[in-house]
Enzyme design. Sequence first.
Site, short mmCIF file in Angstrom:
data_model
loop_
_atom_site.label_atom_id
_atom_site.label_comp_id
_atom_site.label_asym_id
_atom_site.label_seq_id
_atom_site.Cartn_x
_atom_site.Cartn_y
_atom_site.Cartn_z
CB SER A 58 2.49 1.79 30.03
OG SER A 58 1.64 1.16 29.13
CG ASP A 361 -0.44 3.78 28.71
OD1 ASP A 361 0.72 4.22 28.58
OD2 ASP A 361 -0.70 2.58 28.87
#
Length: 587
Positions: A58, A361
């Site tokens: 991320s 993500d």
Amino acid sequence: MAASEKAGRPRPDAAAFRGRKGFCDVIMKGGITSGVVYPPAIAELATRYRFKNIGGASAGAIAAATAAAAEYARQDGGFGRLLDVADDVSGILLSLFQPARPFRPLFRILLVLLGEGSKTRKFLRALAALGRGYAGTTLLGAVPGLLLACHAWGSRGGWEAWFAAAVVLVIGVLLACLLRLWRVLARDLPAHRFGICSGLREPDQRGLALTEWLSDRLDEIAGLKRPGEEAGQGPLTFGHLMGADPSAPDINLAIMTTNLTAGRPHRMPFEAQVYMYRESEFAALFPPRVATWLREHSNPVSEGDRDLRWLPHRKDLPVVVAVRMSLSFPVLLAAVPLHARDYTLLDRKAREEPRPCWFSDGGICSNFPIHLFDSVWPRWPTFGITLGKHDKGRHADKVWLPQGARQGILQEFRAIDSLTAFLEAIVRTMQEWRDGLQTVLPGYRERIARVTLDEDEGGLHLNMPPDLIHGLMDLGRQAGEKLRDAFDFDAHRWRRYLVAMGKLEETLQRMQVSNLDVSSDWEPQHGFLDRYAEYPAEYDQTREWLRIAAADTADILTCAARWLARPPLRGETLPRPEPDFRITPRV
């Protein structure tokens, strides 16, 4: 250490990054805007270490990629440029997130909810933003109430008529806005790849959006492109970082992403060429110069569909592609579609048809992959930097590095005092329980710097003022200094040795039992091998392989017998909590 000053904060001098330095690895946790913590921490570590393996998920993937780019250009001012980029973020953070037109009211509501003020005030401001953002819908929903108000006016009705008109007005507006929101979420969001922002600049907006900005900054930090230059030497690729021998890379960058279609995490770059991409889809997600590079370094899957191409081999894959696939913050940033064949289907023709795989993500499965570069006996430090909430009842300082044998051994309790907190705890436990347990193990906890943030810092706070961002960067600098100056690698290696010896002893004991135990209905391991190994149902081996394997197995069992004949190593004197040795899937 010599230092210069920029934005009122100390920075290492360029000379501090030169000279002979030992290796280290570093892994950084996701956290959206909290990622501004990482560049100063990386710069402080770089004054003592060279980065060999770098990983993140991320927002941690952005930090990992920029750290790798700076290491690649270490002798050419890479870390100075990394700090320059970090300083520039404070003035442009919000502008990097450019929502598509259908989602702008939703984006403004998000900013209101994340802003300052009481919950009641933010709720009322969010309702006002909803009404302004969908003015036509608001007016349409208000029509029944307005008609009733006109009727009450014309008939000179009493307060009951006016009250009814007001109730119908409020209900009509709320119902119309909710229906409009439902349409945006149920129809428009999937049509925009499940994200409010594509990562590219919107036609009526100024300034670079996140993916464009990140692509340029990575290349500039790596020295492949000058600021303002259109193309430079091409995008930074994993091949640049790996060097001449990909099997022993100069810099090993590992980035986590999540394949939602298959329900599993992936480590990028991919080792095998399994995935394909559509040129038309990537044109909406990546800058033209990156899309051009991908086309020039990939092959079409078939002559009949030139739009569908194989993703380039890992050495030719631009780093920004992997980073973008890792930081597809759900709903905020569009997911990235790749394509692959589904070999679980029964129909042969259907198996050959490429199907979309949605990548989102990297933090969904592993937000802090501290395990990425581990070995039983470490050759050099592997540092971690994690982010959490600041609690004055637990944290004397906002930056902390466990050092004593008993420090950091327990996980913190969460306060669960509402339904929202209860549901949040469920989601976070599903997402982070494995990473959380890993961080308290001996040999792990003492190499992880903890940075704790207040409620208005980091996370989804896209509109943080520059002073607050600079404060977060200073926390990152402190974390880097603690890891650089306070970490004791000798003590760390000793703990890892003790843990490894205890677990090896346990493993050998279990192997010995499996090899000799005749108490169950199944034959012991040695009998099974004598009977089956020469003519297995699959995975046949040569006679030479069987001879070597038998000798190695005998050596292991001889070692186990000698080891277990001595007094046991495992006991209360070994570090706690006790870990497991396991064979797990490689992602």
